[in-house]
Design an enzyme around this catalytic site. Structure first.
Site, PDB file in Angstrom:
ATOM      1  N   ILE A 113     -27.483 -29.440   6.644  1.00 38.52           N
ATOM      2  CA  ILE A 113     -26.695 -29.847   7.774  1.00 38.52           C
ATOM      3  C   ILE A 113     -27.576 -29.657   8.847  1.00 38.52           C
ATOM      4  O   ILE A 113     -26.719 -29.889  10.033  1.00 38.52           O
ATOM      5  CB  ILE A 113     -25.336 -29.167   7.631  1.00 38.52           C
ATOM      6  CG1 ILE A 113     -25.537 -27.659   7.898  1.00 38.52           C
ATOM      7  CG2 ILE A 113     -24.761 -29.534   6.607  1.00 38.52           C
ATOM      8  CD1 ILE A 113     -24.190 -26.828   8.175  1.00 38.52           C
ATOM      9  N   HIS A 129     -23.861 -33.133   2.764  1.00 39.76           N
ATOM     10  CA  HIS A 129     -22.887 -32.066   3.333  1.00 39.76           C
ATOM     11  C   HIS A 129     -22.518 -32.322   4.828  1.00 39.76           C
ATOM     12  O   HIS A 129     -22.223 -31.436   5.434  1.00 39.76           O
ATOM     13  CB  HIS A 129     -23.386 -30.692   2.901  1.00 39.76           C
ATOM     14  CG  HIS A 129     -23.241 -30.337   1.580  1.00 39.76           C
ATOM     15  ND1 HIS A 129     -23.975 -29.275   1.023  1.00 39.76           N
ATOM     16  CD2 HIS A 129     -22.608 -31.047   0.579  1.00 39.76           C
ATOM     17  CE1 HIS A 129     -23.669 -29.263  -0.317  1.00 39.76           C
ATOM     18  NE2 HIS A 129     -22.981 -30.272  -0.657  1.00 39.76           N
ATOM     19  N   CYS A 162      -7.329 -35.620  24.027  1.00 39.44           N
ATOM     20  CA  CYS A 162      -6.133 -35.175  23.378  1.00 39.44           C
ATOM     21  C   CYS A 162      -5.503 -33.940  23.262  1.00 39.44           C
ATOM     22  O   CYS A 162      -4.464 -33.486  22.738  1.00 39.44           O
ATOM     23  CB  CYS A 162      -5.708 -36.209  22.262  1.00 39.44           C
ATOM     24  SG  CYS A 162      -6.490 -35.385  20.686  1.00 39.44           S
ATOM     25  N   SER A 201     -31.314 -24.140  -4.863  1.00 39.95           N
ATOM     26  CA  SER A 201     -31.096 -23.137  -5.990  1.00 39.95           C
ATOM     27  C   SER A 201     -30.398 -23.877  -6.904  1.00 39.95           C
ATOM     28  O   SER A 201     -30.133 -23.523  -8.172  1.00 39.95           O
ATOM     29  CB  SER A 201     -30.079 -22.114  -5.427  1.00 39.95           C
ATOM     30  OG  SER A 201     -28.755 -22.512  -4.982  1.00 39.95           O
TER      31      SER A 201
HETATM   32  N1  LIG Z   1     -30.364 -25.444   6.635  1.00 36.37           N
HETATM   33  C1  LIG Z   1     -29.333 -25.860   6.413  1.00 36.37           C
HETATM   34  O1  LIG Z   1     -28.707 -26.917   6.797  1.00 36.37           O
HETATM   35  C2  LIG Z   1     -28.557 -24.900   5.548  1.00 36.37           C
HETATM   36  C3  LIG Z   1     -28.731 -23.555   5.529  1.00 36.37           C
HETATM   37  C4  LIG Z   1     -27.962 -22.625   4.792  1.00 36.37           C
HETATM   38  C5  LIG Z   1     -27.238 -22.972   3.980  1.00 36.37           C
HETATM   39  N2  LIG Z   1     -27.026 -24.601   3.877  1.00 36.37           N
HETATM   40  C6  LIG Z   1     -25.919 -25.115   2.874  1.00 36.37           C
HETATM   41  O2  LIG Z   1     -26.466 -24.291   1.708  1.00 36.37           O
HETATM   42  C7  LIG Z   1     -25.845 -24.843   0.670  1.00 36.37           C
HETATM   43  C8  LIG Z   1     -26.377 -24.091  -0.730  1.00 36.37           C
HETATM   44  O3  LIG Z   1     -27.415 -24.813  -1.403  1.00 36.37           O
HETATM   45  P1  LIG Z   1     -28.820 -24.846  -1.297  1.00 36.37           P
HETATM   46  O4  LIG Z   1     -29.316 -24.950  -2.651  1.00 36.37           O
HETATM   47  O5  LIG Z   1     -29.404 -25.885  -0.578  1.00 36.37           O
HETATM   48  O6  LIG Z   1     -29.404 -23.542  -0.887  1.00 36.37           O
HETATM   49  P2  LIG Z   1     -29.642 -22.259  -1.431  1.00 36.37           P
HETATM   50  O7  LIG Z   1     -29.417 -20.992  -0.404  1.00 36.37           O
HETATM   51  O8  LIG Z   1     -28.550 -21.834  -2.567  1.00 36.37           O
HETATM   52  O9  LIG Z   1     -30.837 -22.139  -2.308  1.00 36.37           O
HETATM   53  C9  LIG Z   1     -32.031 -22.112  -1.492  1.00 36.37           C
HETATM   54  C10 LIG Z   1     -33.190 -21.966  -2.624  1.00 36.37           C
HETATM   55  O10 LIG Z   1     -34.411 -22.433  -1.748  1.00 36.37           O
HETATM   56  C11 LIG Z   1     -35.407 -21.489  -2.462  1.00 36.37           C
HETATM   57  N3  LIG Z   1     -36.230 -21.023  -1.272  1.00 36.37           N
HETATM   58  C12 LIG Z   1     -36.089 -20.617  -0.125  1.00 36.37           C
HETATM   59  N4  LIG Z   1     -37.127 -20.463   0.982  1.00 36.37           N
HETATM   60  C13 LIG Z   1     -37.845 -21.430   0.452  1.00 36.37           C
HETATM   61  C14 LIG Z   1     -39.075 -21.891   0.765  1.00 36.37           C
HETATM   62  N5  LIG Z   1     -39.829 -21.795   1.854  1.00 36.37           N
HETATM   63  N6  LIG Z   1     -39.764 -22.787   0.016  1.00 36.37           N
HETATM   64  C15 LIG Z   1     -39.210 -23.020  -1.194  1.00 36.37           C
HETATM   65  N7  LIG Z   1     -38.279 -22.648  -1.714  1.00 36.37           N
HETATM   66  C16 LIG Z   1     -37.570 -21.975  -0.993  1.00 36.37           C
HETATM   67  C17 LIG Z   1     -34.586 -20.312  -2.882  1.00 36.37           C
HETATM   68  O11 LIG Z   1     -35.434 -19.517  -3.723  1.00 36.37           O
HETATM   69  C18 LIG Z   1     -33.332 -20.691  -3.334  1.00 36.37           C
HETATM   70  O12 LIG Z   1     -33.552 -21.307  -4.520  1.00 36.37           O
HETATM   71  C19 LIG Z   1     -25.749 -26.341   0.677  1.00 36.37           C
HETATM   72  O13 LIG Z   1     -24.476 -26.847   0.447  1.00 36.37           O
HETATM   73  C20 LIG Z   1     -26.184 -26.402   2.026  1.00 36.37           C
HETATM   74  O14 LIG Z   1     -25.270 -27.336   2.843  1.00 36.37           O
HETATM   75  C21 LIG Z   1     -27.742 -25.292   4.582  1.00 36.37           C
HETATM   76 ZN   LIG Z   2      -8.681 -36.016  20.627  1.00 35.12          ZN
END
Ligand SMILES: NC(=O)c1ccc[n+]([C@@H]2O[C@H](COP(=O)([O-])OP(=O)(O)OC[C@H]3O[C@@H](n4cnc5c(N)ncnc54)[C@H](O)[C@@H]3O)[C@@H](O)[C@H]2O)c1
Ligand SMILES: [Zn+2]
Length: 260
Positions: A113, A129, A162, A201
């Protein structure tokens, strides 16, 4: 990098160089090198530190029920844990943007996001998302900027037209994904020749299920750790998203990295 990884990188380079129909599916791990914590790594929001700082688990604080019942606490959590206005795209975002510019990548499907794909220049981005950069009044639907939500100086941001609550256009737990975004994402993945799955993940549904629509045999999965979909990938490269993307896109990325 060990011998096996060198072979995998070579294969990935050949696959990417010879394709004009690549789609990327990215998760929070694509943005950790931009200093945005993910959810499930040790230092992430679901990690021990993340849970302990608040009374409730993050899944609950990011649910629709919590938002409606406790909007003040929701915005306190949201502003302090989900929004990183100073974050800049890293080499992973930049490499994907350059692949699109070169006509090789058709779309980025992201769970993030944070808007960093667009900040890097990517044009076709399906944000499953939503985005912290879009906000709207729940009563009259007027649109607001992220700065309005962050800087209005009220515990709960209120509409200047509003008085309704201004909420981020992000998908909270218990809420459905936008149907059009989902359909476009599925269509891109279904038609892709190469699928790059980066930094997710792959445990959050329905987003993670989208990769099941991939029909090809060139899925390259890049993650620091193992995922439940490693078995279905054709190449798994365990490493940092930015570093691996740099390695597997030579030529495309050689000169890009300080430019954006
Ligand atoms: N940056 C963002 O916008 C943000 C941040 C936090 C959470 N989210 C939300 O998190 C939810 C969770 O799902 P997800 O699967 O995206 O996140 P998650 O946190 O569940 O998984 C992150 C994955 O990335 C791996 N990882 C971490 N750093 C890494 C890197 N530098 N290189 C390679 N792999 C790396 C981890 O091992 C893990 O498997 C989503 O719905 C998302 O909307 C978004
Ligand atoms: Zn409004």
């Amino acid at each position: 990098m060990d011998k096996i990884s060198i072979d995998k990188v070579k294969q990935a380079v050949e696959i990417i160089q010879s394709s004009g129909n690549i789609v990327a599916f990215t998760g929070a791990g694509a943005s950790t090198e931009s200093n945005i914590p993910d959810f499930r790594s040790a230092g992430g929001l679901y990690g021990v530190g993340g849970r302990n700082r608040y009374k409730y688990p993050p899944e609950y604080m990011l649910s629709y029920t919590f938002f409606i019942d406790n909007p003040r606490d929701f915005f306190d959590y949201y502003r302090n844990n989900l929004v990183y206005r100073d974050a800049r795209p890293n080499d992973c975002h930049k490499a994907l943007s350059r692949l699109e510019e070169a006509g090789k990548l058709k779309a980025v499907v992201t769970q993030n996001i944070d808007g960093l794909h667009q900040a890097a220049g990517s044009k076709t981005v399906y944000e499953l998302h939503g985005s912290i950069y879009r906000n709207y009044c729940m009563k009259c639907r007027k649109s607001f900027s992220l700065d309005y939500v962050m800087d209005q100086g009220k515990p709960v941001p209120l509409c200047d037209a509003c008085g309704g609550i201004v909420r981020p256009d992000v998908v909270l737990y218990e809420e459905a994904l936008d149907e059009n975004v989902l359909a476009s994402a599925i269509s891109a993945v279904r038609k892709a020749e190469v699928l790059l799955v980066i930094g997710s993940s792959l445990v959050v549904y329905p987003a993670a299920g989208i990769i099941n629509y991939y029909r090809g045999n060139k899925m390259i999965l890049i993650n620091k750790t193992a995922t439940p979909y490693d078995w279905s990938a054709d190449i798994v490269i365990n490493g940092s998203a930015g570093a691996v993307m740099r390695e597997i896109t030579p030529g495309i990325c050689d000169e890009i990295l300080d430019e954006i």
